[in-house]
Design a protein around this motif. Structure first.
Motif, PDB file in Angstrom:
ATOM      1  N   VAL A   1       1.009  -1.196  -0.013  1.00 32.38           N
ATOM      2  CA  VAL A   1       0.059   0.045   0.012  1.00 32.38           C
ATOM      3  C   VAL A   1       1.000   1.167   0.056  1.00 32.38           C
ATOM      4  CG1 VAL A   1      -1.665   1.323   1.450  1.00 32.38           C
ATOM      5  CG2 VAL A   1      -1.894  -1.219   1.345  1.00 32.38           C
TER       6      VAL A   1
ATOM      7  N   SER B   1      -5.471   3.554   9.621  1.00 31.08           N
ATOM      8  CA  SER B   1      -4.861   2.382   9.081  1.00 31.08           C
ATOM      9  C   SER B   1      -3.443   2.646   8.803  1.00 31.08           C
ATOM     10  CB  SER B   1      -5.657   2.119   7.906  1.00 31.08           C
ATOM     11  OG  SER B   1      -5.909   3.115   6.890  1.00 31.08           O
TER      12      SER B   1
ATOM     13  N   LEU C   1       2.654  -3.280  11.123  1.00 28.39           N
ATOM     14  CA  LEU C   1       3.082  -4.206   9.993  1.00 28.39           C
ATOM     15  C   LEU C   1       4.400  -4.085   9.650  1.00 28.39           C
ATOM     16  CD1 LEU C   1      -0.149  -4.247   8.065  1.00 28.39           C
ATOM     17  CD2 LEU C   1       0.602  -5.911   9.791  1.00 28.39           C
TER      18      LEU C   1
ATOM     19  N   PHE D   1       4.402 -22.742   2.230  1.00 26.22           N
ATOM     20  CA  PHE D   1       4.878 -21.379   2.339  1.00 26.22           C
ATOM     21  C   PHE D   1       5.977 -21.385   3.581  1.00 26.22           C
ATOM     22  CE2 PHE D   1       1.092 -20.553  -0.357  1.00 26.22           C
ATOM     23  CZ  PHE D   1       1.826 -19.804  -1.369  1.00 26.22           C
TER      24      PHE D   1
ATOM     25  N   GLN E   1      -1.829 -17.081  -1.777  1.00 31.76           N
ATOM     26  CA  GLN E   1      -0.623 -17.259  -0.774  1.00 31.76           C
ATOM     27  C   GLN E   1      -1.075 -16.802   0.497  1.00 31.76           C
ATOM     28  OE1 GLN E   1       3.099 -15.326  -2.096  1.00 31.76           O
ATOM     29  NE2 GLN E   1       2.428 -15.774  -4.306  1.00 31.76           N
TER      30      GLN E   1
ATOM     31  N   ILE F   1      -2.929 -10.168   2.097  1.00 29.58           N
ATOM     32  CA  ILE F   1      -1.860  -9.079   2.031  1.00 29.58           C
ATOM     33  C   ILE F   1      -2.198  -8.150   3.184  1.00 29.58           C
ATOM     34  CG2 ILE F   1      -0.880  -7.377   0.394  1.00 29.58           C
ATOM     35  CD1 ILE F   1      -1.864  -9.073  -1.787  1.00 29.58           C
ATOM     36  N   MET F   2      -1.593  -8.202   4.139  1.00 28.18           N
ATOM     37  CA  MET F   2      -1.953  -7.586   5.447  1.00 28.18           C
ATOM     38  C   MET F   2      -2.151  -6.077   5.195  1.00 28.18           C
ATOM     39  SD  MET F   2      -3.205  -8.878   8.228  1.00 28.18           S
ATOM     40  CE  MET F   2      -2.776 -10.530   8.251  1.00 28.18           C
ATOM     41  N   GLU F   3      -1.095  -5.462   4.566  1.00 28.84           N
ATOM     42  CA  GLU F   3      -1.004  -3.907   4.502  1.00 28.84           C
ATOM     43  C   GLU F   3      -2.462  -3.607   3.697  1.00 28.84           C
ATOM     44  OE1 GLU F   3       2.287  -2.155   2.930  1.00 28.84           O
ATOM     45  OE2 GLU F   3       3.702  -3.121   4.287  1.00 28.84           O
ATOM     46  N   LYS F   4      -2.689  -4.403   2.446  1.00 22.48           N
ATOM     47  CA  LYS F   4      -3.837  -4.050   1.876  1.00 22.48           C
ATOM     48  C   LYS F   4      -5.090  -4.082   2.751  1.00 22.48           C
ATOM     49  CE  LYS F   4      -2.308  -4.794  -2.879  1.00 22.48           C
ATOM     50  NZ  LYS F   4      -2.449  -5.640  -3.976  1.00 22.48           N
TER      51      LYS F   4
ATOM     52  N   VAL G   1      -5.442  -4.081   6.020  1.00 22.34           N
ATOM     53  CA  VAL G   1      -5.502  -3.223   6.936  1.00 22.34           C
ATOM     54  C   VAL G   1      -5.842  -1.521   6.307  1.00 22.34           C
ATOM     55  CG1 VAL G   1      -4.335  -1.501   8.497  1.00 22.34           C
ATOM     56  CG2 VAL G   1      -3.977  -3.939   8.773  1.00 22.34           C
ATOM     57  N   ALA G   2      -5.515  -1.228   5.033  1.00 18.85           N
ATOM     58  CA  ALA G   2      -5.689   0.085   4.447  1.00 18.85           C
ATOM     59  C   ALA G   2      -7.150   0.075   3.968  1.00 18.85           C
ATOM     60  CB  ALA G   2      -4.988   0.196   3.222  1.00 18.85           C
TER      61      ALA G   2
ATOM     62  N   GLN H   1      -9.549  -0.777   5.932  1.00 20.29           N
ATOM     63  CA  GLN H   1      -9.994  -0.368   7.241  1.00 20.29           C
ATOM     64  C   GLN H   1     -11.384  -1.105   7.549  1.00 20.29           C
ATOM     65  OE1 GLN H   1     -10.565   3.912   6.914  1.00 20.29           O
ATOM     66  NE2 GLN H   1      -8.373   4.049   7.099  1.00 20.29           N
TER      67      GLN H   1
ATOM     68  N   ASP I   1      -2.515 -15.626   9.447  1.00 25.05           N
ATOM     69  CA  ASP I   1      -3.353 -14.523   9.065  1.00 25.05           C
ATOM     70  C   ASP I   1      -4.328 -14.132   9.967  1.00 25.05           C
ATOM     71  OD1 ASP I   1      -1.766 -14.165   7.131  1.00 25.05           O
ATOM     72  OD2 ASP I   1      -2.646 -14.805   5.566  1.00 25.05           O
TER      73      ASP I   1
ATOM     74  N   HIS J   1      -3.045 -13.148  13.137  1.00 20.83           N
ATOM     75  CA  HIS J   1      -2.453 -11.622  12.709  1.00 20.83           C
ATOM     76  C   HIS J   1      -3.578 -10.578  12.699  1.00 20.83           C
ATOM     77  CE1 HIS J   1       0.938  -9.491  10.690  1.00 20.83           C
ATOM     78  NE2 HIS J   1       0.760  -8.741  11.770  1.00 20.83           N
TER      79      HIS J   1
ATOM     80  N   LEU K   1      -4.555  -7.309  15.403  1.00 19.91           N
ATOM     81  CA  LEU K   1      -4.692  -5.873  15.027  1.00 19.91           C
ATOM     82  C   LEU K   1      -5.903  -5.369  15.592  1.00 19.91           C
ATOM     83  CD1 LEU K   1      -2.835  -5.972  11.682  1.00 19.91           C
ATOM     84  CD2 LEU K   1      -1.877  -5.064  13.952  1.00 19.91           C
TER      85      LEU K   1
END
Lengths: 361, 362
Positions: free
Chosen positions: A50, A77, A85, A210, B137, B140-143, B145-146, B148, B164, B167, B171
């Protein structure tokens, strides 16, 4: 000038110093490494899947870490992404990269084998088997922020090395050959168990795959807090014993003549290298190439002496993995093991070319 | 095959649980009847994407029963992994990490509340346009969180990586993990997701309609004189993948009027060719048709030529997604599967699947 050296002939250290290009001096290399580390930290916080404006990132860090009175203009966020993160993730990458590079350098020295890496004595297959068993039989057990799989991976890595060490002592081969071959045999056995676990895992196979590829995506502050003491203390102890590593690289007999308690020192070095590896593997999965390639890179620049090698390997390993992880998350979370191999393999080929020109372990 | 969560092979269950029981149907239908009365104005047209599911269903008329009213927020619900999840307020930014829950939220008219899904969410078309915050996979944690989110619906049994889920919860994001190994569990999950989204009445109405429709299809299929042995082909390449014993797909085959040929092992989805030859399916249903397998491919496979289904030409494709995805189109999936097993089965128009559900073999 020391006594015993003919006048007019500089001491060995002087001669080495004189023939070494200025840029290869450990102090300068260390400065470059620290600069690389700082750059990796900054870029690791600034970029990700992001995009967050750099001004926001700086303001968040100033506001939350330094307590500066900055007006909050960013979404909550963004704060979570930067502080919860990215920051633990970059720190985890640095810990694991530095730890694996030092463990790799130690293994290469102790085993006097340029192909040795942190995983050579069974840590990888032990950890992978542990993690895959946790996938097969998931228990809601956790400790200090580590999940069941991470705990079993840690235990698996430590137990595998202990087993290899114990079994190799019964070997009648030379101690190093016995250790390496025992490591190979035990590793193969554990790998067979891993393959079986993968066959049985059915729909859960993905999780095991993974783990095998390694990832820093799930790094949390709690995991950093658990891994940091293990890795930092382990690395410091290994670096403290650089003299033992130097002596061991001369051969067991010579080392013994130098007054080194060969067997004891070898155990200590292997044990702490294994501990550091286990801590890194449990939190990040199997990340390849860092522990193999970074020590060789440092040796190419500053030579094989362990005293500069180990701390420099720590710094550059940390920077290398942090950058590799950044490259891994930019396209949207590739497994970092792929990136380290893609960067590491060409470097390794370069090293192989240098071997012909007199490179030594 | 479809990426919807596979049935959990480790969950032991009674076989044939879904052979239609009038009692169960009545209980569910009554729940829906009263639920329908209390549907909020915003949900008066609950089904947009899969209108056929409800529109085709006769209005249930039964005696009163406990009303499916939406509990007020903050709401604590227990998800399928037994985790108590507290949702502080009516969610208005939802991330759905399973294709089935994405379909459901669109079907309930809540598609506008979705702020993220996975890259395998393909239905309805609007789902493809949402930001994809997870891939094969993982999240995508950043996405994520973004985006919201104030509610995340995740898949159990490893569909969403357990790490995940941990995780996201660390948060502070409420994560409801759903996982259904049986048809009733699918319906229960649809209601659970509806409740988490503040749409329990609409979700209950939807599941009651699905239940009565599936019961009707199963009753017609069971009333047929024969119940051929059916191999539901999940994939071949080179191992042969079919339903595990007592798995979700095996149950669907029973409901659709067939006798399932399974791998004989609740934990394994592969079957040896020798076993398949011995089991000798009378019908082969191509669940992998959408992924490129054709009838001609099956006929050409060495060792398959003497199977009864091959000799009789009883190899029929089906839309695997609607048969195996535990979402609001499951009744369509059952109808499609019943017709694939027995093309002579006559279903009333209100029970028929959409035309695309039964591909014509090429």
């Amino acid at each position: 000038m020391r006594a015993g050296v003919a006048p007019g002939i500089p001491a060995l250290s002087e001669r080495v110093r004189a023939t070494t290009p200025r840029w290869r001096r450990p102090a300068l290399v260390a400065a470059a490494g620290i600069a690389a580390l700082a750059a990796a930290l900054v870029t690791g916080l600034a970029f990700g899947s992001v995009s967050i404006p750099p001004s926001d990132t700086l303001a968040i860090l100033a506001h939350r870490l330094l307590g500066w009175p900055v007006a909050v203009t960013w979404p909550a966020s963004s704060e979570t992404i930067v502080l919860e993160l990215r920051l633990p993730r970059v720190l985890m990458a640095m810990l694991a990269g530095g730890g694996l590079a030092v463990a790799g350098a130690t293994m290469q020295g102790v085993l006097r084998n340029p192909l040795a890496d942190p995983y050579v004595l069974g840590t990888a297959s032990g950890a992978a088997l542990g993690a895959s068993l946790a996938v097969l039989a998931p228990l809601p057990v956790g400790l200090l922020g580590l999940g069941f799989g991470q705990l079993l991976a840690f235990v698996g890595a430590v137990v595998a090395v202990a087993l290899v060490w114990r079994l190799s002592r019964a070997s009648r081969l030379g101690s190093l050959t016995g250790l390496l071959l025992t490591g190979y045999a035990v590793g193969s056995l554990l790998a067979a168990g891993l393959s079986m676990a993968m066959v049985l895992s059915g729909a859960q196979l993905r999780q095991i795959v993974f783990f095998l590829l390694g990832s820093l995506a799930t790094a949390t502050w709690q995991q950093v807090a658990v891994a940091a003491p293990l890795i930092i203390v382990g690395v410091l102890i290994l670096a403290w014993r650089a003299r033992s590593l130097d002596a061991l690289m001369l051969g067991d007999e010579t080392a013994a003549h130098l007054g080194l308690a060969v067997a004891r020192e070898r155990v200590i070095l292997l044990a702490f290298a294994a501990l550091v590896t286990a801590a890194a593997v449990a939190t990040c999965g199997l990340i390849g190439f860092v522990g193999l390639v970074v020590p060789h890179m440092i040796r190419l620049v500053v030579g094989p002496a362990a005293r500069p090698l180990l701390p420099l390997a720590a710094v550059f390993g940390a920077a290398f993995l942090a950058v590799a992880d950044l490259l891994a998350r930019l396209p949207g979370e590739l497994p970092v093991g792929i990136v380290t191999a893609v960067i590491g393999a060409p470097f390794f080929l370069l090293i192989l070319r240098r071997v012909r020109t007199g490179y030594e372990l | 095959m479809d990426r919807s969560p596979l049935p959990n092979p480790s969950v032991p269950r009674r076989k044939g649980l879904f052979v239609p029981t009038v009692g169960l149907a009545v209980a569910l239908v009554t729940g829906a009847c009263t639920a329908g009365a209390s549907v909020a104005p915003s949900t008066s047209t609950p089904l947009t994407a899969s209108a056929s599911v409800v529109a085709a269903t006769p209005t249930p008329t039964t005696s009163p029963s406990p009303a499916a009213t939406q509990p007020a927020f903050p709401l604590t619900i227990t998800d399928d992994e037994g985790t108590a999840v507290t949702i502080p307020h009516q969610p208005n930014r939802i991330v759905s990490l399973t294709p089935a829950s994405t379909e459901e939220l669109f079907a309930l008219g809540d598609g506008g509340l979705l702020v993220g899904d996975t890259d395998s969410d393909d239905y309805p078309a609007a789902a493809k346009a949402l930001p994809h915050v997870a891939t094969y996979q993982g999240v995508i944690m950043e996405k994520l969180v973004a985006a919201q989110p104030d509610l995340v619906i995740a898949g159990g049994d490893g569909f969403t990586h357990p790490a995940d889920v941990t995780h996201m919860r660390s948060l502070g994001i409420p994560v409801v993990v759903i996982y259904a190994a049986t048809v009733p569990a699918v319906l229960a999950d649809l209601r659970l997701v509806g409740e988490a989204a503040g749409q329990l009445p609409a979700a209950s109405a939807m599941t009651a309609a699905m239940q009565s429709r599936m019961d009707a299809i199963a009753a017609l299929a069971r009333a047929e004189p024969t119940h051929p042995s059916v191999f539901y082909e999940i994939g071949v390449g080179p191992d042969i993948y079919g339903p595990a014993q007592d798995s979700f797909v095996a149950d669907m085959v029973v409901l659709a009027g067939g006798t399932p040929i399974t791998t004989g092992d609740p934990n394994s989805y592969t079957i040896a060719l020798e076993k398949l030859v011995v089991a000798d399916p009378q019908v082969i249903v191509l669940g992998d048709y959408d992924y490129g397998t054709t009838v001609a491919d099956v006929v050409k496979r060495p060792g398959w030529e003497h199977l009864t289904a091959v000799v009789d030409g009883a190899i029929r494709p089906v839309d695997d997604t609607i048969v195996t995805r535990p979402g609001p189109r499951l009744a369509d999936g059952l109808a499609a599967l019943a017709l694939a097993i027995d093309p002579t089965l006559v279903l009333p128009a209100d029970l028929m699947p959409p035309p695309t559900a039964v591909p014509s073999p090429s």
